[in-house]
Scaffold this motif. Sequence first.
Motif, PDB file in Angstrom:
ATOM      1  N   ALA A   1      -5.581   4.643   1.463  1.00 43.08           N
ATOM      2  CA  ALA A   1      -4.341   4.084   1.818  1.00 43.08           C
ATOM      3  C   ALA A   1      -3.811   4.373   3.305  1.00 43.08           C
ATOM      4  O   ALA A   1      -3.519   3.536   4.116  1.00 43.08           O
TER       5      ALA A   1
ATOM      6  N   THR B   1       0.874  -0.965  -0.036  1.00 45.09           N
ATOM      7  CA  THR B   1      -0.023  -0.022   0.042  1.00 45.09           C
ATOM      8  C   THR B   1       0.947   1.277  -0.091  1.00 45.09           C
ATOM      9  O   THR B   1       0.611   2.235  -0.511  1.00 45.09           O
TER      10      THR B   1
ATOM     11  N   LEU C   1      -9.219  -1.192  -1.263  1.00 48.89           N
ATOM     12  CA  LEU C   1      -8.137  -1.301  -2.350  1.00 48.89           C
ATOM     13  C   LEU C   1      -8.742  -1.616  -3.654  1.00 48.89           C
ATOM     14  O   LEU C   1      -8.063  -1.199  -4.699  1.00 48.89           O
TER      15      LEU C   1
ATOM     16  N   TYR D   1      -4.572  -8.292   2.667  1.00 45.64           N
ATOM     17  CA  TYR D   1      -5.109  -6.997   3.738  1.00 45.64           C
ATOM     18  C   TYR D   1      -6.189  -7.592   4.869  1.00 45.64           C
ATOM     19  O   TYR D   1      -5.865  -7.475   5.942  1.00 45.64           O
TER      20      TYR D   1
ATOM     21  N   PHE E   1      -1.713  -2.033  -5.369  1.00 41.57           N
ATOM     22  CA  PHE E   1      -2.852  -2.245  -4.715  1.00 41.57           C
ATOM     23  C   PHE E   1      -3.384  -3.467  -4.821  1.00 41.57           C
ATOM     24  O   PHE E   1      -3.983  -4.245  -4.044  1.00 41.57           O
TER      25      PHE E   1
END
Length: 445
Positions: free
Chosen positions: A349, A237, A304, A419, A412
């Motif tokens: 972000a 990120t 994202l 994530y 991303f």
Amino acid sequence: MNFHSAAPGNNDRDGYLVSKPKAWFAFAMTFALMLFDYIDRQVIVSLFPHLKAAWGLSDMQLGALVSIISIVVAAGGLPVALLADRFGRVKSIFVMATVWSLATIACMFTRNYSQLFLARAIVGAGETGYGSVGGALIATLFPKRLRATLLGAFFAAVSIGSVLGVMLGGVVAARWGWEAAFGVVGIPGLVLAVLYLLVPDYKTVEIAPRTERKQSAMAFVRETAAALFSSRSVLWTCVGAACQLVVVSTIWSWLPSYFNRYHGATADKAAMLAAVIVLCGAVGSFFWGVVADAVAVRRPRNKLVLMVSLSTATLLVFMTAFGVPMGANAQFLLIAFGGLMMMCTVAPAASVVLNVIHPGVRSTGAAVLSLFQNLFGLAVGPFVGGLLSDAWGLQTAMAVMPAFGLLAALCFLRAMRTYESDLAMASDVRMDAATPAVSPVAVSA
């Protein structure tokens, strides 16, 4: 500073660490200082035509006056944030704002490029760590459900401050000379720095259990590094956010000169036109933060997904605007549309990184993001854009630089893979408010 994960506390303030009025006062003051952070940083952009005429500077030299701040901020961000996490965020911000405001005022007394370059570097030294420390403070005082929205509003001050800096610089320089512009924007920051001592802070928490033996410096560093870099999604990120900011910083730095050279606008008129585009970015920063919070309700990784889509769209819009022949009005509208989208990654972000970083090093984690954003993002656009402009012309440079948006989208995409698992591993840590750096009663007395 010893760190440990504590048991979750009761959510007796609907997720607010302090009372709502105190939290919103902290937000307002942090927003205001971020505003003057970027007013002081970007005021010089509207002065490029004046400096070029007065000192015969190249585009590379002009771009370096912007890039040096980002380089210094990147170099000092981590140590400053570590100190802020250890000794308190409010006191640290007071020192930062005082330094950058005094350095901005000093710019008006410079008499050659070297002196101005040095003064700008000191501005960067003062601004080092402010965005990460201020963002961490906001993220901690407010409920998690508002995090991306409030960070979006906070980072909208970046664009608004840039707009005001460009506009004020153009107007003041046209009437009283370029030197006066630095004095006009530098003094208010000193006032805000003193008032910031009234802002509530939060107590530092521990990452690891407290032991009887005193923790060595090396053990502290290892412990902090483990907390920062245990998440792969954080690093991807950070890289993606930096790539997108290459596009943003190119637009911010070179749009006034573009309007001046290719549309025949006077320096102050060009600054006004560019300010409209940057203001679109401020609206976009807040708007995409709200959207990011909304789309993440069902599934967190949607933040994202949003960044992938918008960074790609920004690339296509800007490459079309600067690479395809069209009328001046149509081009301006297309650039404005790109301006609305280009800040799409700032708030999402930041929220992605802060969501998976231990609160004990939240300022430091935000500083890692800031390091990438400044060194590999904000510093790259003005300088590399200037190099390309000297070689191929500003029109070509403006059409080529948005290609960094594609790299952002790819990063991303990679962060999406880890994530949600990183988010699940993040600990829920009890947070407490700290004693104010200055008591309101003492100030009133």
